[in-house]
Motif scaffolding. Structure first.
Motif, PDB file in Angstrom:
ATOM      1  N   UNK A  77      58.961  41.571  44.562  1.00 24.07           N
ATOM      2  CA  UNK A  77      58.958  41.714  46.015  1.00 24.07           C
ATOM      3  C   UNK A  77      59.276  43.162  46.364  1.00 24.07           C
ATOM      4  N   UNK A  78      58.704  43.646  47.431  1.00 21.77           N
ATOM      5  CA  UNK A  78      58.935  45.043  47.792  1.00 21.77           C
ATOM      6  C   UNK A  78      60.410  45.326  48.056  1.00 21.77           C
ATOM      7  N   UNK A  79      61.131  44.339  48.580  1.00 19.26           N
ATOM      8  CA  UNK A  79      62.570  44.536  48.799  1.00 19.26           C
ATOM      9  C   UNK A  79      63.292  44.774  47.480  1.00 19.26           C
ATOM     10  N   UNK A  80      62.900  44.043  46.439  1.00 16.84           N
ATOM     11  CA  UNK A  80      63.536  44.209  45.133  1.00 16.84           C
ATOM     12  C   UNK A  80      63.135  45.535  44.497  1.00 16.84           C
ATOM     13  N   UNK A  81      61.877  45.941  44.646  1.00 18.95           N
ATOM     14  CA  UNK A  81      61.436  47.216  44.080  1.00 18.95           C
ATOM     15  C   UNK A  81      62.215  48.371  44.690  1.00 18.95           C
ATOM     16  N   UNK A  82      62.414  48.312  45.992  1.00 24.14           N
ATOM     17  CA  UNK A  82      63.158  49.375  46.665  1.00 24.14           C
ATOM     18  C   UNK A  82      64.619  49.386  46.226  1.00 24.14           C
ATOM     19  N   UNK A 100      54.286  49.256  60.345  1.00 24.44           N
ATOM     20  CA  UNK A 100      53.255  48.238  60.548  1.00 24.44           C
ATOM     21  C   UNK A 100      53.720  46.871  60.052  1.00 24.44           C
ATOM     22  N   UNK A 101      54.643  46.879  59.115  1.00 20.77           N
ATOM     23  CA  UNK A 101      55.215  45.636  58.612  1.00 20.77           C
ATOM     24  C   UNK A 101      56.523  45.959  57.899  1.00 20.77           C
ATOM     25  N   UNK A 102      57.294  44.907  57.607  1.00 19.46           N
ATOM     26  CA  UNK A 102      58.533  45.065  56.857  1.00 19.46           C
ATOM     27  C   UNK A 102      58.274  44.848  55.372  1.00 19.46           C
ATOM     28  N   UNK A 103      59.146  45.369  54.504  1.00 18.13           N
ATOM     29  CA  UNK A 103      58.963  45.122  53.067  1.00 18.13           C
ATOM     30  C   UNK A 103      58.925  43.623  52.781  1.00 18.13           C
ATOM     31  N   UNK A 104      58.024  43.237  51.900  1.00 15.32           N
ATOM     32  CA  UNK A 104      57.837  41.825  51.592  1.00 15.32           C
ATOM     33  C   UNK A 104      58.970  41.306  50.717  1.00 15.32           C
ATOM     34  N   UNK A 105      59.351  40.045  50.952  1.00 21.11           N
ATOM     35  CA  UNK A 105      60.345  39.373  50.117  1.00 21.11           C
ATOM     36  C   UNK A 105      59.677  38.479  49.083  1.00 21.11           C
ATOM     37  N   UNK A 106      58.344  38.459  49.065  1.00 21.94           N
ATOM     38  CA  UNK A 106      57.580  37.764  48.042  1.00 21.94           C
ATOM     39  C   UNK A 106      56.727  38.771  47.285  1.00 21.94           C
ATOM     40  N   UNK A 107      56.224  38.358  46.126  1.00 21.68           N
ATOM     41  CA  UNK A 107      55.278  39.198  45.388  1.00 21.68           C
ATOM     42  C   UNK A 107      53.916  39.032  46.050  1.00 21.68           C
ATOM     43  N   UNK A 108      53.391  40.102  46.576  1.00 26.05           N
ATOM     44  CA  UNK A 108      52.174  40.028  47.386  1.00 26.05           C
ATOM     45  C   UNK A 108      50.930  39.878  46.512  1.00 26.05           C
ATOM     46  N   UNK A 109      49.927  39.195  47.058  1.00 28.38           N
ATOM     47  CA  UNK A 109      48.682  38.964  46.322  1.00 28.38           C
ATOM     48  C   UNK A 109      47.987  40.289  46.010  1.00 28.38           C
ATOM     49  N   UNK A 110      48.098  41.279  46.918  1.00 28.40           N
ATOM     50  CA  UNK A 110      47.473  42.585  46.657  1.00 28.40           C
ATOM     51  C   UNK A 110      48.089  43.254  45.437  1.00 28.40           C
ATOM     52  N   UNK A 139      56.555  34.529  43.300  1.00 28.40           N
ATOM     53  CA  UNK A 139      55.105  34.421  43.446  1.00 28.40           C
ATOM     54  C   UNK A 139      54.804  33.183  44.290  1.00 28.40           C
ATOM     55  N   UNK A 140      54.017  33.336  45.352  1.00 26.13           N
ATOM     56  CA  UNK A 140      53.590  32.142  46.071  1.00 26.13           C
ATOM     57  C   UNK A 140      52.406  31.511  45.335  1.00 26.13           C
ATOM     58  N   UNK A 141      51.869  30.422  45.847  1.00 22.25           N
ATOM     59  CA  UNK A 141      50.814  29.692  45.132  1.00 22.25           C
ATOM     60  C   UNK A 141      49.583  30.556  44.915  1.00 22.25           C
ATOM     61  N   UNK A 142      49.226  31.365  45.901  1.00 18.99           N
ATOM     62  CA  UNK A 142      48.038  32.206  45.771  1.00 18.99           C
ATOM     63  C   UNK A 142      48.253  33.282  44.712  1.00 18.99           C
ATOM     64  N   UNK A 143      49.419  33.906  44.729  1.00 17.15           N
ATOM     65  CA  UNK A 143      49.725  34.961  43.760  1.00 17.15           C
ATOM     66  C   UNK A 143      49.780  34.395  42.340  1.00 17.15           C
ATOM     67  N   UNK A 144      50.441  33.246  42.188  1.00 19.33           N
ATOM     68  CA  UNK A 144      50.545  32.628  40.862  1.00 19.33           C
ATOM     69  C   UNK A 144      49.176  32.215  40.335  1.00 19.33           C
ATOM     70  N   UNK A 145      48.340  31.660  41.189  1.00 16.98           N
ATOM     71  CA  UNK A 145      47.006  31.242  40.748  1.00 16.98           C
ATOM     72  C   UNK A 145      46.156  32.442  40.337  1.00 16.98           C
TER      73      UNK A 145
END
Length: 333
Positions: A77-82, A100-110, A139-145
């Motif tokens: 997650x971006x919060x953890x990376x920072x 434009x957005x806040x750091x993500x607390x999940x691992x993003x699909x991008x 990882x959410x379902x999309x990221x894990x898949x």
């Protein structure tokens, strides 16, 4: 393996002797999953490795130390990376800098797609490539898949190390494609010695280790948050008084975790068992088991959403008010 806790170094040495392209490090928080994952990545990419791990002196080891290794991709997650000092992608950093957005607390699909593309490229240093995923349960379902296909048919020189503090939340298909390693619990002498080496005061080590349930990295996190033995021991009575100042400076997660531990110990005391996280002398009179059960369920529900961007001051006031209510409800006299 200098600078690494002895129980982590011992596990790394055993795992380095094994084969496999995907490894899942699993266990509760505070046992060093991330530390072990990074130690393995260092050794796999080291130019002069030994059976004990990375040399710590070559260019590869230095590149990991300064977070610039071309053959290491870190998925967090971006919060953890920072928090851990890993650089974000240029696009992600620009979006956050421009509000434009806040750091993500999940691992993003991008980020996952970038890591998969990274794994398919040729190694820059000739020692293969490593993808480190932590905490893997983010990882959410999309990221894990998106990761499944690469885990099943990995590029020839790529290795994956997934580190998780809640492996049961991972997709079964992710777990089945990895060699699982359950984190070892350190012996108390090793944990005490390591905490003292990290600068924790000798008088705080044993109480904080108890507060953390024997997990040394969680005990260290308490110390770095300004929670010492005195503050921890004072928490139960402070909650009975409704003193919000007792948790000043704690993170919301630490506050809810501390109250869950207090609730657990009061439940144990009410049944005649010994408390686990606090000393018995520091506990207030045990409320009824029904009152504690309701409070415990509320705290568990709060813990699932504690990282949402709530107003921390209002959250703490609500937590302490509920704690005081529970601690004075149906007291056993």
């Amino acid at each position: 393996m200098s600078g690494v806790a002895p129980w982590i170094a011992a596990q790394a040495q055993r795992l380095l002797a094994q084969r496999g392209h995907a490894l899942l490090l699993q266990g509760p928080s505070g046992l060093g999953q991330y530390t072990l994952a990074l130690a393995l990545a260092r050794a796999w990419l080291c130019e002069q490795p030994s059976p004990a791990g990375a040399c710590g002196a070559c260019e590869s080891c230095h590149a990991i130390e300064v977070r610039t290794h071309a053959d290491l991709a870190v998925l967090m997650p971006e919060t953890a990376m920072m928090a851990l000092g890993w650089p974000l992608s240029e696009k992600a950093q620009a979006e956050i800098d421009d509000k434009k957005r806040k750091p993500s607390r999940e691992i993003r699909i991008e980020a996952m797609r970038d890591a998969i593309e990274f794994a398919q490229r040729t190694s820059g240093r000739g020692r293969g490539k490593v993808v480190l995923v932590y905490p893997a349960e983010r990882m959410n379902a999309f990221t894990a898949n998106a990761l499944l296909k690469t885990l099943e048919e990995p590029p020839g020189d790529a290795r994956f190390v997934l580190a998780s503090e809640a492996a049961h939340q991972l997709l079964p298909t992710i777990r089945s494609r990895c060699m699982a390693h359950t984190m070892a619990w350190p012996g108390e002498p090793d944990a005490v010695r390591w905490l003292q080496e990290q600068g924790v005061a000798a008088t705080d080590v044993a109480p904080l280790l108890r507060a953390a349930g024997g997990r040394p990295e969680d005990a260290l996190a308490y110390s770095r948050a300004g929670i010492d033995a005195r503050r921890w021991a004072a928490l139960p009575q402070a909650m009975a008084r409704g003193d919000v100042g007792a948790i000043a400076g704690w993170t919301p997660a630490q506050a809810v975790d501390g109250l869950l531990k207090l609730c657990h110990d009061l439940m144990a005391a009410g049944c005649g068992a010994a408390p686990r996280f606090f000393e018995a002398k520091d506990l207030p009179p045990a409320p009824s088991q029904a009152a504690l059960g309701g409070w415990s369920r509320e705290l568990a529900a709060t813990f699932r959403t504690v990282e949402h961007p709530f107003n921390a001051g209002l959250l703490f006031e609500a937590l302490v008010s509920r704690a005081r209510s529970a601690l004075h409800s149906g007291l056993n006299r």
